[in-house]
Scaffold this active site. Structure first.
Site, PDB file in Angstrom:
ATOM      1  N   ASP A 122      -3.976  -0.174  -5.614  1.00  0.00           N
ATOM      2  CA  ASP A 122      -2.554   0.024  -5.306  1.00  0.00           C
ATOM      3  C   ASP A 122      -1.739  -1.255  -5.430  1.00  0.00           C
ATOM      4  O   ASP A 122      -0.529  -1.222  -5.625  1.00  0.00           O
ATOM      5  CB  ASP A 122      -2.384   0.632  -3.910  1.00  0.00           C
ATOM      6  CG  ASP A 122      -3.122  -0.163  -2.833  1.00  0.00           C
ATOM      7  OD1 ASP A 122      -3.894  -1.081  -3.178  1.00  0.00           O
ATOM      8  OD2 ASP A 122      -2.945   0.150  -1.640  1.00  0.00           O
TER       9      ASP A 122
ATOM     10  N   SER B 102       0.816  -1.218   0.000  1.00  0.00           N
ATOM     11  CA  SER B 102       0.000   0.000   0.000  1.00  0.00           C
ATOM     12  C   SER B 102       0.849   1.267   0.000  1.00  0.00           C
ATOM     13  O   SER B 102       0.524   2.240  -0.681  1.00  0.00           O
ATOM     14  CB  SER B 102      -0.932   0.011   1.211  1.00  0.00           C
ATOM     15  OG  SER B 102      -1.745  -1.135   1.207  1.00  0.00           O
TER      16      SER B 102
ATOM     17  N   ARG C 175      15.398  -1.020   6.968  1.00  0.00           N
ATOM     18  CA  ARG C 175      14.064  -0.866   7.572  1.00  0.00           C
ATOM     19  C   ARG C 175      14.232  -0.453   9.033  1.00  0.00           C
ATOM     20  O   ARG C 175      14.982  -1.070   9.776  1.00  0.00           O
ATOM     21  CB  ARG C 175      13.285  -2.169   7.454  1.00  0.00           C
ATOM     22  CG  ARG C 175      11.897  -2.078   8.063  1.00  0.00           C
ATOM     23  CD  ARG C 175      11.032  -3.235   7.641  1.00  0.00           C
ATOM     24  NE  ARG C 175      10.119  -3.602   8.711  1.00  0.00           N
ATOM     25  CZ  ARG C 175       9.150  -4.482   8.582  1.00  0.00           C
ATOM     26  NH1 ARG C 175       8.969  -5.099   7.427  1.00  0.00           N
ATOM     27  NH2 ARG C 175       8.365  -4.782   9.593  1.00  0.00           N
TER      28      ARG C 175
ATOM     29  N   ASP D 154      -8.260  -5.224   0.847  1.00  0.00           N
ATOM     30  CA  ASP D 154      -6.964  -5.496   1.468  1.00  0.00           C
ATOM     31  C   ASP D 154      -7.105  -5.951   2.913  1.00  0.00           C
ATOM     32  O   ASP D 154      -6.568  -6.981   3.306  1.00  0.00           O
ATOM     33  CB  ASP D 154      -6.076  -4.246   1.406  1.00  0.00           C
ATOM     34  CG  ASP D 154      -4.625  -4.575   1.768  1.00  0.00           C
ATOM     35  OD1 ASP D 154      -4.095  -5.563   1.219  1.00  0.00           O
ATOM     36  OD2 ASP D 154      -4.037  -3.867   2.590  1.00  0.00           O
TER      37      ASP D 154
END
Length: 503
Positions: free
Chosen positions: A437, A60, A256, A396
């Protein structure tokens, strides 16, 4: 004066397979009519088309970044891969500063990171590149291995060790310590875990090994897989040869942030947490790959890039009115991510946050989610805006539960609300641009009848409710959406949007 509405269905991919395909099997007459009776093509929403490595599933955040930016946005893994490939990585100023600091202080360069090719938090090739860089500059490098076992098979480390040890030899890198990510990469403020990993880095307390492979194998014998390897140090060296000391340089190779933040706070200090270690080394030069929230290091290899002239900014500069609306689960996506990953407030822009349901633990228990409330609020106001950007979360969020029947219900409830919206848009002469998306709800049961809860690499639809529109291509990518909308609204497309309009 044309007006438009961009309707993004989160997790709504297109697949020819019928089995386990909630998108295909749900009764959705309004969506079917939208795609079948209006100009429609497919868009790539995963992998290299959205700035991710080849065959990597979309998500997303990346999806909305690309839709809003009108260009391919390269993030984390693919950005660094590309930089290593074109050799720019080896001239990265943050890394060179760390090298210079170690040279100036006659000290060492420590490399911390998740040693795996999972590509979620880090990549083993990025760690190899840092080892090579230190060797090029004749700076002593120490590698501190964090075992993965989550984003790769549980005992993958042993299979990677031969290559790793060879690479350490050729780059003259000492392997200093090892720790499972359970300890070194905790993110739940379980400081006892971080303590074990951190103390191992600073003063070689606890377990030790003479042979790394033997230590890993012995761990497996005790059913301790890579993720849970107990922190240990290499007893072939004196402690101060491999531990972090005053004046050293430290590079954290994870890109990350969420699981790198606590250890970074211990190593370098921050105001993000109240809990602090008993000891911190002085005058460290601390480098991180990308921004970790709350951590202010000496340098960041790839600081956040401000994307100029995203769709929202172009509309603002053209004095157009815009509305963003979504429920809580996806509100950040139609605002922060759609605007290039920054918090901005534009003039002539309104944002409407519709609360997500709090009375259910998972959305399969309320698959309709807040779609009706979104449409209720939207219909009251949207006619006064030049562009409305809307996200529906159902495909989603219900898709992630793995509950196929609930996802069918969610799509059918959503279709009813979309029917209301499309009828009103038609009445008010507002053109609807419809896309998604990334995929999810179209692959919910695999060929072995197992639940599938993750995103997919499938294409997503792109429809425009204007029969006079002609698409110039049979397929595009998410980054084509913004230039297409600008062309339709007769607003000049900025040069930063390097993807072409599809009409």
């Amino acid at each position: 004066m044309k007006k438009a509405l961009l309707m993004i269905l989160d997790g709504y991919g297109i697949s020819s397979t019928t089995h386990g395909n909630a998108v295909k099997n749900a009764k959705t007459p309004h969506l079917d009519n939208l795609m079948n009776n209006n100009p429609t093509i497919m868009l790539q929403a995963s992998g290299e088309a959205v700035g991710l490595p080849k065959n990597q599933i979309g998500n997303s955040e990346v999806g909305h970044l690309n839709i809003g930016a009108g260009r391919i946005i390269y993030t984390g893994l693919s950005l660094i891969n590309k930089e290593i490939e074109n050799k720019k990585f080896f001239t990265n100023q943050a890394l060179l500063n760390a090298i210079d600091h170690a040279k100036k202080n006659n000290s060492k360069l420590h490399i911390l990171g998740l040693v795996s090719n999972g590509g979620v938090h880090s990549h083993i090739n990025h760690i190899y590149a840092i080892m090579e860089l230190a060797n090029q500059h004749n700076v002593p490098a120490i590698l501190h291995i964090f075992g993965d076992g989550r984003d790769v098979p549980p005992t993958q480390l042993l299979a990677d060790l031969d290559q790793l040890i060879k690479k350490a030899e050729t780059t003259k890198t000492k392997i200093g310590t090892i720790s499972g990510r359970f300890y070194a990469m905790d993110r739940d403020q379980r400081w006892d875990r971080i303590d074990l990993a951190y103390n191992n880095l600073l003063s070689n307390t606890g377990k030790s090994f003479a042979d790394l492979k033997t230590y890993v194998k012995d761990s497996y014998q005790q059913n301790i897989t890579d993720e849970f390897i107990v922190p240990a140090y290499n007893n072939n060296y004196k402690s101060d040869e491999i531990t972090i000391q005053d004046n050293d340089s430290v590079v954290f190779a994870n890109f990350r942030p969420d699981r790198a933040r606590q250890l970074s706070h211990y190593v370098f200090g921050s105001n993000y947490y109240d809990h602090h270690p008993q000891l911190r080394r002085k005058n460290l030069y601390f480098v991180i790959m990308m921004q970790y929230e709350g951590i202010n290091p000496s340098a960041i290899c790839y600081p956040p890039k401000i994307e100029k002239n995203t769709l929202g900014e172009v509309l603002k500069n053209a004095n157009k009115k815009q509305l963003r609306i979504a429920e809580t689960e996806k509100y950040a996506h139609v605002t922060f991510f759609f605007d290039g990953g920054v918090e901005v407030e534009y003039q002539n822009e309104d944002k409407v946050l519709v609360p997500s349901r709090k009375d259910v633990k998972t959305y399969d228990l309320a698959p309709e989610m807040s779609a009706a409330a979104i449409v209720d609020q939207l219909l009251k106001v949207y006619t006064k805006y030049d562009l409305t950007v809307l996200n529906f979360a159902n495909p989603d969020m219900v898709g992630h539960t793995g509950n196929y029947e609930a996802t069918l219900k969610g799509l059918e409830a959503l279709d009813h609300e979309i029917g209301r919206l499309l009828a009103d848009a038609k009445k008010n002469n507002i053109t609807v641009f419809f896309t998604a998306d990334h995929g999810n709800a179209e692959e919910m049961i695999d060929e072995n009848n197992q639940k599938v809860t993750k995103h997919t690499t499938n294409v997503v639809p792109f429809s425009i409710t204007d029969p006079n529109v002609k698409f110039t291509k049979k397929e595009g990518i998410l980054a084509n959406v913004a230039p297409t909308i600008l062309k339709y609204l007769e607003i000049q497309i900025p040069e930063e949007m390097d993807q072409e309009p599809l009409i």
